[in-house]
Write a protein that holds these residues in place. Sequence first.
Motif, PDB file in Angstrom:
ATOM      1  N   VAL A 103       0.849  -1.211   0.056  1.00 21.02           N
ATOM      2  CA  VAL A 103      -0.093  -0.040   0.074  1.00 21.02           C
ATOM      3  C   VAL A 103       0.893   1.279   0.158  1.00 21.02           C
ATOM      4  O   VAL A 103       0.411   2.262  -0.174  1.00 21.02           O
ATOM      5  CB  VAL A 103      -0.922   0.254   1.299  1.00 21.02           C
ATOM      6  CG1 VAL A 103      -1.950  -1.390   1.014  1.00 21.02           C
ATOM      7  CG2 VAL A 103      -0.322   0.034   2.491  1.00 21.02           C
ATOM      8  N   GLY A 104       2.084   1.258   0.115  1.00 27.26           N
ATOM      9  CA  GLY A 104       3.008   2.288   0.068  1.00 27.26           C
ATOM     10  C   GLY A 104       4.389   1.758  -0.001  1.00 27.26           C
ATOM     11  O   GLY A 104       4.804   0.550   0.275  1.00 27.26           O
ATOM     12  N   VAL A 105       5.133   2.582  -1.240  1.00 21.87           N
ATOM     13  CA  VAL A 105       6.733   2.491  -1.223  1.00 21.87           C
ATOM     14  C   VAL A 105       7.244   3.610  -1.400  1.00 21.87           C
ATOM     15  O   VAL A 105       6.647   4.600  -1.451  1.00 21.87           O
ATOM     16  CB  VAL A 105       6.700   1.699  -2.951  1.00 21.87           C
ATOM     17  CG1 VAL A 105       6.184   0.242  -2.727  1.00 21.87           C
ATOM     18  CG2 VAL A 105       6.048   2.527  -3.785  1.00 21.87           C
ATOM     19  N   THR A 106       8.587   3.534  -1.539  1.00 18.55           N
ATOM     20  CA  THR A 106       9.468   4.979  -2.035  1.00 18.55           C
ATOM     21  C   THR A 106       9.232   5.297  -3.363  1.00 18.55           C
ATOM     22  O   THR A 106       8.856   4.481  -4.122  1.00 18.55           O
ATOM     23  CB  THR A 106      11.045   4.836  -1.557  1.00 18.55           C
ATOM     24  OG1 THR A 106      11.523   3.979  -2.380  1.00 18.55           O
ATOM     25  CG2 THR A 106      10.939   3.954  -0.222  1.00 18.55           C
ATOM     26  N   ARG A 107       9.767   6.667  -3.494  1.00 19.67           N
ATOM     27  CA  ARG A 107       9.676   7.225  -4.763  1.00 19.67           C
ATOM     28  C   ARG A 107      10.870   6.680  -5.455  1.00 19.67           C
ATOM     29  O   ARG A 107      10.775   6.765  -6.670  1.00 19.67           O
ATOM     30  CB  ARG A 107       9.898   8.747  -4.724  1.00 19.67           C
ATOM     31  CG  ARG A 107      11.343   9.224  -4.289  1.00 19.67           C
ATOM     32  CD  ARG A 107      11.370  10.752  -4.403  1.00 19.67           C
ATOM     33  NE  ARG A 107      12.591  11.412  -3.703  1.00 19.67           N
ATOM     34  CZ  ARG A 107      12.562  11.738  -2.309  1.00 19.67           C
ATOM     35  NH1 ARG A 107      11.597  11.508  -1.517  1.00 19.67           N
ATOM     36  NH2 ARG A 107      13.837  12.033  -1.954  1.00 19.67           N
ATOM     37  N   PHE A 108      11.752   5.709  -5.060  1.00 23.08           N
ATOM     38  CA  PHE A 108      12.658   5.207  -5.787  1.00 23.08           C
ATOM     39  C   PHE A 108      12.214   3.584  -6.208  1.00 23.08           C
ATOM     40  O   PHE A 108      13.011   2.970  -7.121  1.00 23.08           O
ATOM     41  CB  PHE A 108      14.161   4.837  -5.228  1.00 23.08           C
ATOM     42  CG  PHE A 108      14.778   6.159  -4.652  1.00 23.08           C
ATOM     43  CD1 PHE A 108      15.260   7.123  -5.776  1.00 23.08           C
ATOM     44  CD2 PHE A 108      14.768   6.804  -3.330  1.00 23.08           C
ATOM     45  CE1 PHE A 108      15.648   8.320  -5.496  1.00 23.08           C
ATOM     46  CE2 PHE A 108      15.258   8.279  -3.217  1.00 23.08           C
ATOM     47  CZ  PHE A 108      15.893   8.859  -4.208  1.00 23.08           C
ATOM     48  N   CYS A 109      11.089   3.299  -5.833  1.00 25.92           N
ATOM     49  CA  CYS A 109      10.715   1.854  -5.902  1.00 25.92           C
ATOM     50  C   CYS A 109       9.935   2.132  -7.385  1.00 25.92           C
ATOM     51  O   CYS A 109       9.114   2.850  -7.637  1.00 25.92           O
ATOM     52  CB  CYS A 109       9.791   1.539  -4.910  1.00 25.92           C
ATOM     53  SG  CYS A 109      10.598   1.384  -3.267  1.00 25.92           S
ATOM     54  N   ASP A 110      10.698   1.234  -8.506  1.00 26.51           N
ATOM     55  CA  ASP A 110      10.190   1.692  -9.829  1.00 26.51           C
ATOM     56  C   ASP A 110       9.966   0.442 -10.516  1.00 26.51           C
ATOM     57  O   ASP A 110       9.919   0.332 -11.834  1.00 26.51           O
ATOM     58  CB  ASP A 110      10.699   2.789 -10.742  1.00 26.51           C
ATOM     59  CG  ASP A 110      12.364   2.466 -10.752  1.00 26.51           C
ATOM     60  OD1 ASP A 110      12.769   1.336 -10.206  1.00 26.51           O
ATOM     61  OD2 ASP A 110      13.208   3.387 -11.297  1.00 26.51           O
ATOM     62  N   HIS A 111       9.887  -0.723  -9.778  1.00 27.79           N
ATOM     63  CA  HIS A 111       9.906  -1.987 -10.508  1.00 27.79           C
ATOM     64  C   HIS A 111       9.312  -3.014  -9.647  1.00 27.79           C
ATOM     65  O   HIS A 111       9.580  -2.850  -8.444  1.00 27.79           O
ATOM     66  CB  HIS A 111      11.442  -2.618 -10.972  1.00 27.79           C
ATOM     67  CG  HIS A 111      11.568  -3.814 -11.881  1.00 27.79           C
ATOM     68  ND1 HIS A 111      11.451  -3.883 -13.115  1.00 27.79           N
ATOM     69  CD2 HIS A 111      11.470  -5.206 -11.326  1.00 27.79           C
ATOM     70  CE1 HIS A 111      11.283  -5.231 -13.489  1.00 27.79           C
ATOM     71  NE2 HIS A 111      11.379  -5.906 -12.398  1.00 27.79           N
ATOM     72  N   PRO A 112       8.425  -3.780 -10.229  1.00 21.89           N
ATOM     73  CA  PRO A 112       7.879  -3.902 -11.631  1.00 21.89           C
ATOM     74  C   PRO A 112       7.091  -2.668 -11.971  1.00 21.89           C
ATOM     75  O   PRO A 112       6.719  -1.798 -11.204  1.00 21.89           O
ATOM     76  CB  PRO A 112       7.207  -5.171 -11.721  1.00 21.89           C
ATOM     77  CG  PRO A 112       6.692  -5.537 -10.411  1.00 21.89           C
ATOM     78  CD  PRO A 112       7.695  -4.788  -9.369  1.00 21.89           C
ATOM     79  N   ALA A 113       6.471  -2.482 -13.113  1.00 19.74           N
ATOM     80  CA  ALA A 113       5.504  -1.675 -13.502  1.00 19.74           C
ATOM     81  C   ALA A 113       4.462  -1.242 -12.750  1.00 19.74           C
ATOM     82  O   ALA A 113       3.952  -0.234 -12.519  1.00 19.74           O
ATOM     83  CB  ALA A 113       5.279  -1.846 -15.142  1.00 19.74           C
ATOM     84  N   GLU A 114       4.025  -2.226 -12.181  1.00 22.44           N
ATOM     85  CA  GLU A 114       2.730  -2.091 -11.212  1.00 22.44           C
ATOM     86  C   GLU A 114       3.241  -1.037  -9.911  1.00 22.44           C
ATOM     87  O   GLU A 114       2.177  -0.415  -9.244  1.00 22.44           O
ATOM     88  CB  GLU A 114       2.298  -3.371 -10.659  1.00 22.44           C
ATOM     89  CG  GLU A 114       1.693  -4.315 -11.651  1.00 22.44           C
ATOM     90  CD  GLU A 114       2.887  -5.268 -12.287  1.00 22.44           C
ATOM     91  OE1 GLU A 114       2.521  -6.290 -12.807  1.00 22.44           O
ATOM     92  OE2 GLU A 114       3.977  -4.682 -12.318  1.00 22.44           O
TER      93      GLU A 114
END
Length: 285
Positions: A103-114
């Motif tokens: 339900v939450g991730v950092t702005r650097f988390c960009d994989h996978p596309a979802e």
Amino acid sequence: MVRYASTTHQFRDFSGEAYGLCSTENYYCPYRRSGRPDATILGSCVLRVLTICCVLIVTAGCRESMPEVRTDGVVTSKVSRIISTAPNLTEIVFALGAGQKLVGVTRFCDHPAEVAKIPKIGGYIDPSVEKMVALKPELVLLTDRAASKTLATALARYKIPVLALPLDTFDDVRRGFNLIGKAIGHSKEASDLVRQFDKAINVQKRRIPEKVESPRTVVVIGHRPLIVAGGGSFIGDLVEMAGGMNVARGSKQPYPQWSAETLLREKPDVIIDAWMGGDGEAAES
């Protein structure tokens, strides 16, 4: 010298083919140095290993000991709302087949596309406690670093349980897969992931060219101050496994602070930039 720059911390080999869980946005093209193995071979091997192992992102600075699990709340196999505070943790959750629970991730988390659709809680070093609390997580995943202890303490005030994982060695990573899997009800998937992890490492080892001189390699994980991957660090071990010679392997700390003069004096053949700062600061640095 070869310098790989990646602000997204995703990698691609020089043919443009993506490997493992990641891909890359930009890099400086390598060239051949007299008396050295083809830098393209080393670069491809290093980047493939980094992505296959999927836990490239590591911490800068000194680690502080903290419990793996703070049970101010109760962690159960029925956890359905998870916050990840690092890209590697996010990718592990997806690899376990539990991406829908994030339900939450950092702005650097960009994989996978979802991941693009998941709310952002800030950066790796500056997550917002307020945003995290508002997302009502049942579990927050942390890397075992000094700043995580402060974050865990802040979350404890709201009785939010956290799982803090050291990911500095191959054994740490295997254990991390199993601990996360157990905490979120995906133990079987975790066991499968460990087997895939070990298989990928063995395949990669067989790809390393024999009888070549190991290029002197530095992995930068912090700019201000300059932090590099030293001996005993997961990143340093990956470099060595990929056929490179980690210039900082003699350090007594896993992530020592260097001066620019030290970096120049060591005359590395390859510099891999894995810093997780802001884009503007990266460009300025």
